[in-house]
Design a protein around this motif. Sequence first.
Motif, PDB file in Angstrom:
ATOM      1  N   ILE A  41       0.847  -1.187   0.000  1.00 13.16           N
ATOM      2  CA  ILE A  41       0.000   0.000   0.000  1.00 13.16           C
ATOM      3  C   ILE A  41       0.886   1.241   0.000  1.00 13.16           C
ATOM      4  O   ILE A  41       1.733   1.399   0.878  1.00 13.16           O
ATOM      5  N   MET A  42       0.705   2.103  -0.994  1.00 18.88           N
ATOM      6  CA  MET A  42       1.397   3.390  -1.056  1.00 18.88           C
ATOM      7  C   MET A  42       0.433   4.441  -0.522  1.00 18.88           C
ATOM      8  O   MET A  42      -0.726   4.503  -0.941  1.00 18.88           O
ATOM      9  N   LEU A  43       0.905   5.261   0.425  1.00 16.05           N
ATOM     10  CA  LEU A  43       0.041   6.203   1.131  1.00 16.05           C
ATOM     11  C   LEU A  43       0.666   7.588   1.214  1.00 16.05           C
ATOM     12  O   LEU A  43       1.860   7.720   1.499  1.00 16.05           O
ATOM     13  N   GLN A  44      -0.158   8.589   1.002  1.00 13.34           N
ATOM     14  CA  GLN A  44       0.284   9.953   1.273  1.00 13.34           C
ATOM     15  C   GLN A  44       0.292  10.153   2.783  1.00 13.34           C
ATOM     16  O   GLN A  44      -0.278   9.338   3.534  1.00 13.34           O
ATOM     17  N   PRO A  45       0.929  11.225   3.286  1.00 11.61           N
ATOM     18  CA  PRO A  45       1.166  11.358   4.731  1.00 11.61           C
ATOM     19  C   PRO A  45      -0.064  11.241   5.631  1.00 11.61           C
ATOM     20  O   PRO A  45      -0.030  10.525   6.631  1.00 11.61           O
ATOM     21  N   LYS A  46      -1.152  11.924   5.329  1.00  7.92           N
ATOM     22  CA  LYS A  46      -2.324  11.873   6.212  1.00  7.92           C
ATOM     23  C   LYS A  46      -2.990  10.503   6.159  1.00  7.92           C
ATOM     24  O   LYS A  46      -3.494  10.003   7.173  1.00  7.92           O
ATOM     25  N   ALA A  47      -2.986   9.888   4.988  1.00  8.86           N
ATOM     26  CA  ALA A  47      -3.548   8.536   4.858  1.00  8.86           C
ATOM     27  C   ALA A  47      -2.694   7.538   5.649  1.00  8.86           C
ATOM     28  O   ALA A  47      -3.236   6.648   6.321  1.00  8.86           O
ATOM     29  N   TYR A  48      -1.381   7.688   5.572  1.00 11.40           N
ATOM     30  CA  TYR A  48      -0.478   6.807   6.320  1.00 11.40           C
ATOM     31  C   TYR A  48      -0.763   6.898   7.822  1.00 11.40           C
ATOM     32  O   TYR A  48      -0.866   5.879   8.506  1.00 11.40           O
ATOM     33  N   LYS A  49      -0.902   8.118   8.324  1.00 11.50           N
ATOM     34  CA  LYS A  49      -1.178   8.291   9.754  1.00 11.50           C
ATOM     35  C   LYS A  49      -2.483   7.603  10.133  1.00 11.50           C
ATOM     36  O   LYS A  49      -2.555   6.918  11.167  1.00 11.50           O
ATOM     37  N   ASN A  85     -10.928  -0.845   6.518  1.00 13.81           N
ATOM     38  CA  ASN A  85     -11.919   0.156   6.915  1.00 13.81           C
ATOM     39  C   ASN A  85     -11.394   1.566   6.681  1.00 13.81           C
ATOM     40  O   ASN A  85     -12.142   2.448   6.254  1.00 13.81           O
ATOM     41  N   VAL A  86     -10.122   1.786   6.939  1.00 18.47           N
ATOM     42  CA  VAL A  86      -9.534   3.102   6.694  1.00 18.47           C
ATOM     43  C   VAL A  86      -9.458   3.374   5.193  1.00 18.47           C
ATOM     44  O   VAL A  86      -9.764   4.483   4.745  1.00 18.47           O
ATOM     45  N   LEU A  87      -9.081   2.376   4.402  1.00 18.96           N
ATOM     46  CA  LEU A  87      -9.026   2.580   2.952  1.00 18.96           C
ATOM     47  C   LEU A  87     -10.405   2.949   2.409  1.00 18.96           C
ATOM     48  O   LEU A  87     -10.528   3.825   1.544  1.00 18.96           O
ATOM     49  N   ARG A  88     -11.430   2.308   2.909  1.00 20.03           N
ATOM     50  CA  ARG A  88     -12.802   2.641   2.495  1.00 20.03           C
ATOM     51  C   ARG A  88     -13.128   4.088   2.864  1.00 20.03           C
ATOM     52  O   ARG A  88     -13.723   4.839   2.089  1.00 20.03           O
ATOM     53  N   GLU A  89     -12.731   4.490   4.064  1.00 23.55           N
ATOM     54  CA  GLU A  89     -12.961   5.868   4.500  1.00 23.55           C
ATOM     55  C   GLU A  89     -12.203   6.855   3.606  1.00 23.55           C
ATOM     56  O   GLU A  89     -12.727   7.921   3.265  1.00 23.55           O
ATOM     57  N   LEU A  90     -10.994   6.491   3.208  1.00 25.17           N
ATOM     58  CA  LEU A  90     -10.216   7.367   2.331  1.00 25.17           C
ATOM     59  C   LEU A  90     -10.922   7.558   0.991  1.00 25.17           C
ATOM     60  O   LEU A  90     -10.868   8.641   0.402  1.00 25.17           O
ATOM     61  N   CYS A  91     -11.588   6.515   0.510  1.00 16.69           N
ATOM     62  CA  CYS A  91     -12.343   6.614  -0.753  1.00 16.69           C
ATOM     63  C   CYS A  91     -13.616   7.428  -0.583  1.00 16.69           C
ATOM     64  O   CYS A  91     -13.960   8.229  -1.444  1.00 16.69           O
ATOM     65  N   ASN A  92     -14.319   7.205   0.509  1.00 12.18           N
ATOM     66  CA  ASN A  92     -15.640   7.795   0.683  1.00 12.18           C
ATOM     67  C   ASN A  92     -15.619   9.218   1.233  1.00 12.18           C
ATOM     68  O   ASN A  92     -16.502  10.010   0.915  1.00 12.18           O
ATOM     69  N   TYR A 127      -4.044   7.042  -1.693  1.00 15.35           N
ATOM     70  CA  TYR A 127      -3.479   5.717  -1.470  1.00 15.35           C
ATOM     71  C   TYR A 127      -3.658   4.871  -2.723  1.00 15.35           C
ATOM     72  O   TYR A 127      -4.514   5.127  -3.563  1.00 15.35           O
ATOM     73  N   LYS A 128      -2.817   3.852  -2.814  1.00 14.28           N
ATOM     74  CA  LYS A 128      -2.957   2.811  -3.831  1.00 14.28           C
ATOM     75  C   LYS A 128      -2.571   1.503  -3.166  1.00 14.28           C
ATOM     76  O   LYS A 128      -1.521   1.400  -2.524  1.00 14.28           O
ATOM     77  N   CYS A 129      -3.421   0.487  -3.314  1.00  8.95           N
ATOM     78  CA  CYS A 129      -3.198  -0.821  -2.714  1.00  8.95           C
ATOM     79  C   CYS A 129      -3.139  -1.864  -3.824  1.00  8.95           C
ATOM     80  O   CYS A 129      -4.021  -1.894  -4.684  1.00  8.95           O
ATOM     81  N   GLU A 136      -6.443  -1.237  -6.025  1.00  7.05           N
ATOM     82  CA  GLU A 136      -7.460  -0.330  -5.497  1.00  7.05           C
ATOM     83  C   GLU A 136      -6.791   1.010  -5.221  1.00  7.05           C
ATOM     84  O   GLU A 136      -5.670   1.054  -4.720  1.00  7.05           O
ATOM     85  N   THR A 137      -7.468   2.093  -5.557  1.00  7.30           N
ATOM     86  CA  THR A 137      -6.940   3.425  -5.285  1.00  7.30           C
ATOM     87  C   THR A 137      -8.098   4.386  -5.111  1.00  7.30           C
ATOM     88  O   THR A 137      -9.221   4.092  -5.524  1.00  7.30           O
ATOM     89  N   ASN A 138      -7.836   5.521  -4.504  1.00  8.66           N
ATOM     90  CA  ASN A 138      -8.858   6.547  -4.465  1.00  8.66           C
ATOM     91  C   ASN A 138      -8.564   7.610  -5.526  1.00  8.66           C
ATOM     92  O   ASN A 138      -8.896   8.767  -5.384  1.00  8.66           O
TER      93      ASN A 138
END
Length: 124
Positions: A9-17, A70-77, A87-89, A101-103
Amino acid sequence: MGYTSDVTIMLQPKAYKMVMDSINEYNNKQTNGHRFVPYEDLSNPDGEHIIKWSGVKWCTGFKDVQSVTNVLRELCNEHEEEDGYGYKCIQVGEDGAIEEETNNWDWGSDMYPLTTVEYPSDFK
């Protein structure tokens, strides 16, 4: 998807946190000693991270995996258009199946799965 997967999973800073806070919350509730942590956590100068699991049973019914999905879903929604929440998973199953999967964040750099062919070592 196979029995186990390699998940990156590649994440930008806020998504990583958000992902790591959720994983830490899951781990803090464990009484059996089973901790769910990526086997690798890489970062770049922009504060983006790549976290990886290898040979993991990535089933959405498992509470440890849910701490991430659950967090990845929240990042999308809820955060799809906000800066720092991209993010990209990529999941690669032991059977070679690939799920991405990505947002839809516009990455300056990208990651993608590679496949190889293994052949008998006696061929020269």
